[in-house]
Scaffold this motif. Structure first.
Motif, PDB file in Angstrom:
ATOM      1  N   TYR A   1      -5.925   2.419 -11.395  1.00  0.00           N
ATOM      2  CA  TYR A   1      -5.265   3.712 -11.193  1.00  0.00           C
ATOM      3  C   TYR A   1      -4.438   4.096 -12.417  1.00  0.00           C
ATOM      4  O   TYR A   1      -4.460   5.247 -12.873  1.00  0.00           O
ATOM      5  N   GLU A   2      -3.693   3.121 -12.937  1.00  0.00           N
ATOM      6  CA  GLU A   2      -2.850   3.394 -14.094  1.00  0.00           C
ATOM      7  C   GLU A   2      -3.693   3.762 -15.312  1.00  0.00           C
ATOM      8  O   GLU A   2      -3.338   4.663 -16.086  1.00  0.00           O
ATOM      9  N   LYS A   3      -4.802   3.079 -15.504  1.00  0.00           N
ATOM     10  CA  LYS A   3      -5.657   3.352 -16.653  1.00  0.00           C
ATOM     11  C   LYS A   3      -6.309   4.727 -16.552  1.00  0.00           C
ATOM     12  O   LYS A   3      -6.430   5.445 -17.551  1.00  0.00           O
ATOM     13  N   THR A   4      -6.755   5.108 -15.354  1.00  0.00           N
ATOM     14  CA  THR A   4      -7.310   6.452 -15.185  1.00  0.00           C
ATOM     15  C   THR A   4      -6.265   7.509 -15.503  1.00  0.00           C
ATOM     16  O   THR A   4      -6.540   8.488 -16.196  1.00  0.00           O
ATOM     17  N   ALA A   5      -5.050   7.294 -15.003  1.00  0.00           N
ATOM     18  CA  ALA A   5      -3.968   8.247 -15.266  1.00  0.00           C
ATOM     19  C   ALA A   5      -3.667   8.336 -16.760  1.00  0.00           C
ATOM     20  O   ALA A   5      -3.481   9.437 -17.304  1.00  0.00           O
ATOM     21  N   ASN A   6      -3.630   7.189 -17.426  1.00  0.00           N
ATOM     22  CA  ASN A   6      -3.383   7.189 -18.869  1.00  0.00           C
ATOM     23  C   ASN A   6      -4.474   7.959 -19.604  1.00  0.00           C
ATOM     24  O   ASN A   6      -4.201   8.742 -20.527  1.00  0.00           O
ATOM     25  N   GLY A   7      -5.723   7.711 -19.198  1.00  0.00           N
ATOM     26  CA  GLY A   7      -6.833   8.391 -19.852  1.00  0.00           C
ATOM     27  C   GLY A   7      -6.775   9.898 -19.673  1.00  0.00           C
ATOM     28  O   GLY A   7      -6.973  10.657 -20.634  1.00  0.00           O
ATOM     29  N   LEU A   8      -6.493  10.340 -18.443  1.00  0.00           N
ATOM     30  CA  LEU A   8      -6.434  11.777 -18.176  1.00  0.00           C
ATOM     31  C   LEU A   8      -5.316  12.454 -18.962  1.00  0.00           C
ATOM     32  O   LEU A   8      -5.440  13.620 -19.354  1.00  0.00           O
ATOM     33  N   SER A   9      -4.240  11.729 -19.198  1.00  0.00           N
ATOM     34  CA  SER A   9      -3.113  12.318 -19.929  1.00  0.00           C
ATOM     35  C   SER A   9      -3.434  12.534 -21.400  1.00  0.00           C
ATOM     36  O   SER A   9      -2.710  13.261 -22.099  1.00  0.00           O
TER      37      SER A   9
ATOM     38  N   ILE B   1     -11.217   4.166 -23.958  1.00  0.00           N
ATOM     39  CA  ILE B   1     -11.035   2.815 -23.429  1.00  0.00           C
ATOM     40  C   ILE B   1     -10.316   2.787 -22.091  1.00  0.00           C
ATOM     41  O   ILE B   1     -10.534   1.885 -21.283  1.00  0.00           O
ATOM     42  N   ASP B   2      -9.428   3.774 -21.847  1.00  0.00           N
ATOM     43  CA  ASP B   2      -8.720   3.765 -20.560  1.00  0.00           C
ATOM     44  C   ASP B   2      -9.699   3.929 -19.404  1.00  0.00           C
ATOM     45  O   ASP B   2      -9.576   3.248 -18.378  1.00  0.00           O
ATOM     46  N   PHE B   3     -10.665   4.829 -19.559  1.00  0.00           N
ATOM     47  CA  PHE B   3     -11.638   5.047 -18.491  1.00  0.00           C
ATOM     48  C   PHE B   3     -12.572   3.853 -18.341  1.00  0.00           C
ATOM     49  O   PHE B   3     -12.972   3.502 -17.229  1.00  0.00           O
ATOM     50  N   GLU B   4     -12.901   3.216 -19.454  1.00  0.00           N
ATOM     51  CA  GLU B   4     -13.744   2.020 -19.391  1.00  0.00           C
ATOM     52  C   GLU B   4     -12.997   0.868 -18.725  1.00  0.00           C
ATOM     53  O   GLU B   4     -13.562   0.122 -17.910  1.00  0.00           O
TER      54      GLU B   4
ATOM     55  N   VAL C   1       0.836  -1.204   0.000  1.00  0.00           N
ATOM     56  CA  VAL C   1       0.000   0.000   0.000  1.00  0.00           C
ATOM     57  C   VAL C   1       0.867   1.248   0.000  1.00  0.00           C
ATOM     58  O   VAL C   1       0.674   2.168  -0.805  1.00  0.00           O
ATOM     59  N   ASP C   2       1.851   1.282   0.909  1.00  0.00           N
ATOM     60  CA  ASP C   2       2.672   2.485   1.073  1.00  0.00           C
ATOM     61  C   ASP C   2       3.558   2.781  -0.134  1.00  0.00           C
ATOM     62  O   ASP C   2       3.731   3.941  -0.514  1.00  0.00           O
ATOM     63  N   GLU C   3       4.125   1.747  -0.721  1.00  0.00           N
ATOM     64  CA  GLU C   3       5.163   1.951  -1.732  1.00  0.00           C
ATOM     65  C   GLU C   3       4.685   1.784  -3.164  1.00  0.00           C
ATOM     66  O   GLU C   3       5.370   2.212  -4.100  1.00  0.00           O
ATOM     67  N   VAL C   4       3.521   1.157  -3.366  1.00  0.00           N
ATOM     68  CA  VAL C   4       3.028   0.950  -4.729  1.00  0.00           C
ATOM     69  C   VAL C   4       1.714   1.700  -4.952  1.00  0.00           C
ATOM     70  O   VAL C   4       1.610   2.538  -5.855  1.00  0.00           O
ATOM     71  N   LEU C   5       0.709   1.420  -4.134  1.00  0.00           N
ATOM     72  CA  LEU C   5      -0.607   2.010  -4.384  1.00  0.00           C
ATOM     73  C   LEU C   5      -0.660   3.491  -4.031  1.00  0.00           C
ATOM     74  O   LEU C   5      -1.133   4.310  -4.828  1.00  0.00           O
ATOM     75  N   VAL C   6      -0.198   3.847  -2.835  1.00  0.00           N
ATOM     76  CA  VAL C   6      -0.325   5.238  -2.392  1.00  0.00           C
ATOM     77  C   VAL C   6       0.404   6.216  -3.318  1.00  0.00           C
ATOM     78  O   VAL C   6      -0.169   7.255  -3.684  1.00  0.00           O
ATOM     79  N   PRO C   7       1.652   5.939  -3.731  1.00  0.00           N
ATOM     80  CA  PRO C   7       2.293   6.885  -4.655  1.00  0.00           C
ATOM     81  C   PRO C   7       1.517   7.061  -5.966  1.00  0.00           C
ATOM     82  O   PRO C   7       1.455   8.168  -6.516  1.00  0.00           O
ATOM     83  N   THR C   8       0.929   5.987  -6.461  1.00  0.00           N
ATOM     84  CA  THR C   8       0.152   6.077  -7.700  1.00  0.00           C
ATOM     85  C   THR C   8      -1.097   6.919  -7.486  1.00  0.00           C
ATOM     86  O   THR C   8      -1.454   7.757  -8.329  1.00  0.00           O
TER      87      THR C   8
END
Length: 460
Positions: A362-370, A310-313, A142-149
């Motif tokens: 999380y990664e897909k949302t970030a990709n979509g927003l970019s 598709i990233d948001f989906e 959680v601390d080192e992978v999820l939270v930073p993302t």
């Protein structure tokens, strides 16, 4: 077919999405659980050696070598432990017990296995090791992978909120045209929500707790062997040395309310992001947001023009799956028949899968927003096409001036029908109000009716 790579994985987490989930392998794999168990067994053995009551003595070289068993743990070590469990190894027959295999693995690395070996796993039940090991994996995952993302997502949202703080946009309540807002303010809402959800996750993860109290939570074996040792104080000190809070009251099983709190906090994060996914998808559909067309990508196998969100989906699907798993885990791990049943053991092996679906989301949302950009022209055209949204401002100003029929007057003009700015101006000209009020009404425009929208971004 003997060469089985990621494309032959049963789960898409280790196949199609392996490039996204790879950061979690250090915390969610079978080898990671073995390493964490070795960590607990080694540190427990060293703690026993530090007790005056025990005859166990371990010199500094031995201590360093033992700690190296988990700090330098590799695939070969994992294979040895698996061999001890399933086939037997180095004189040990197959244990058919994963924790016992770890015990024997540690024994094999002692300078004097015959005299020192009995102290490995002394007085413990498997759950003493497992509950600590699982938390030693979950906490850094959680601390080192999820939270930073998550934090990066929140920061990106906040940055975009500030950039687009003054960009007016038609709001939609119940899907219908409503009082205008700004695109930046809407992003700020999500950034603030995500920040609060992240705070709850941090707090829950900081409160992960462990037990070390034997087969029924009474320290019975420990006290029988050394009644003069304060085993409750020993347990507290040992658990806290691992960076966990201590659970003084338990059955054989750590009650796992702490795990449930982390899972629930993750669900809170996911709900915010899933809500964001849905809104951005609709903004794309309404052409408020344009999407960057990535060279070489195909949007549709039959419609060449398509650029799909598709990233948001994908994020929506993974976050929904994650929340289903997290709900199940939170409900399941907090129950155990009487002092212990083993059904939770196999269930806890799926924690990593739930975290993996979170990470993909999380990664897909970030990709979509970019890849999305506000379409200011469309937003302004929509505002101009829906002048009736200033009706709220008009009736509120008229109420201020004492007009008791203000709401009904504007309702008659706008409800269920399209009204133009000219219609409003004709109404203003017919009103019995001071000229200054008439000028105030004439100055109203949909694009300018955004309240403190731009300033509210500063609440972040």
């Amino acid at each position: 077919m003997t060469d089985r790579g990621p494309l032959h994985a049963v789960s898409p987490l280790d196949g199609r999405y392996a490039r996204y989930t790879e950061p979690l392998t250090e915390y969610a794999s079978e080898a990671a659980l073995m390493r964490a168990r070795v960590h607990v067994e080694v540190e427990y053995l060293l703690a026993l050696a530090d007790l005056d009551a025990t005859p166990l003595e371990l010199d500094e070289a031995t201590r360093s070598a033992l700690r190296g068993l988990y700090t330098d743990f590799d695939t070969d070590d994992a294979d040895v432990i698996k061999g001890l469990e399933t086939e037997g190894h180095a004189g040990y027959t197959a244990t058919n017990h994963d924790v016992k295999a770890v015990e024997y693995f540690v024994r094999l690395h002692l300078p004097d296995e015959e005299s020192q070996g009995p102290w490995v796993h002394f007085g413990l039940t498997s759950e003493d090791v497992n509950n600590l090991a699982h938390r030693l994996l979950l906490k850094p995952a959680v601390d080192e992978v999820l939270v930073p993302t998550i934090r990066d997502l929140r920061d990106d949202l906040a940055a975009d909120a500030r950039e687009y703080r003054t960009l007016p946009m038609l709001a939609r309540t119940h899907g219908q045209p409503a009082t205008p807002t700004t695109y930046g303010k809407e992003l700020a809402v999500y950034a603030a929500r995500l920040g609060r959800a992240l705070g709850r996750l941090d707090a829950a993860n900081d409160e992960l707790s462990g037990k070390l109290a034997g087969a029924s939570g009474t320290y019975a074996a420990h006290r029988a062997a050394y009644p003069g040792v304060d085993w409750r104080a020993f347990s507290r000190a040992f658990v806290e040395s691992l960076g966990l809070e201590h659970v003084p009251l338990s059955t054989q099983v750590n009650p796992c309310d702490d795990l449930a709190a982390v899972f629930d906090a993750l669900r809170g994060v996911n709900n915010v992001l899933r809500d964001l996914d849905l809104d951005v998808w609709l903004y794309v559909s309404d052409r408020y947001l344009g999407q960057e067309a990535v060279e070489g990508e195909t949007g549709s196998s039959t419609m060449p023009h398509k650029v799909n969100p598709i990233d948001f989906e994908n994020s929506e699907g993974n976050l929904t799956k994650a929340n289903s798993d997290l709900t199940f885990l939170a409900d399941y791990v907090t129950t155990s028949r009487l002092q212990r049943d083993l059904s939770d053991s196999t269930v806890k092996r799926n924690v990593g899968a739930a975290l993996a679906h979170c990470l993909i989301g999380y990664e897909k949302t970030a990709n979509g927003l970019s890849k999305v950009t506000p379409n200011e022209t469309v937003m302004r055209e929509e505002l101009q096409a829906n002048p009736e949204v200033i009706g709220e401002a008009v009736q509120t100003i008229l109420r201020r001036e004492g007009d008791t029929d203000a709401y009904e007057r504007i309702k008659a003009l706008t409800r269920g029908q399209r009204a133009t700015l000219e219609d409003f101006r004709d109404l203003f000209d017919d009103l019995d109000v001071d000229e200054s009020v008439r000028e105030e009404l004439h100055a109203l425009t949909p694009a300018g009716y955004t309240g403190y929208g731009d300033e509210l971004v500063d609440e972040l």
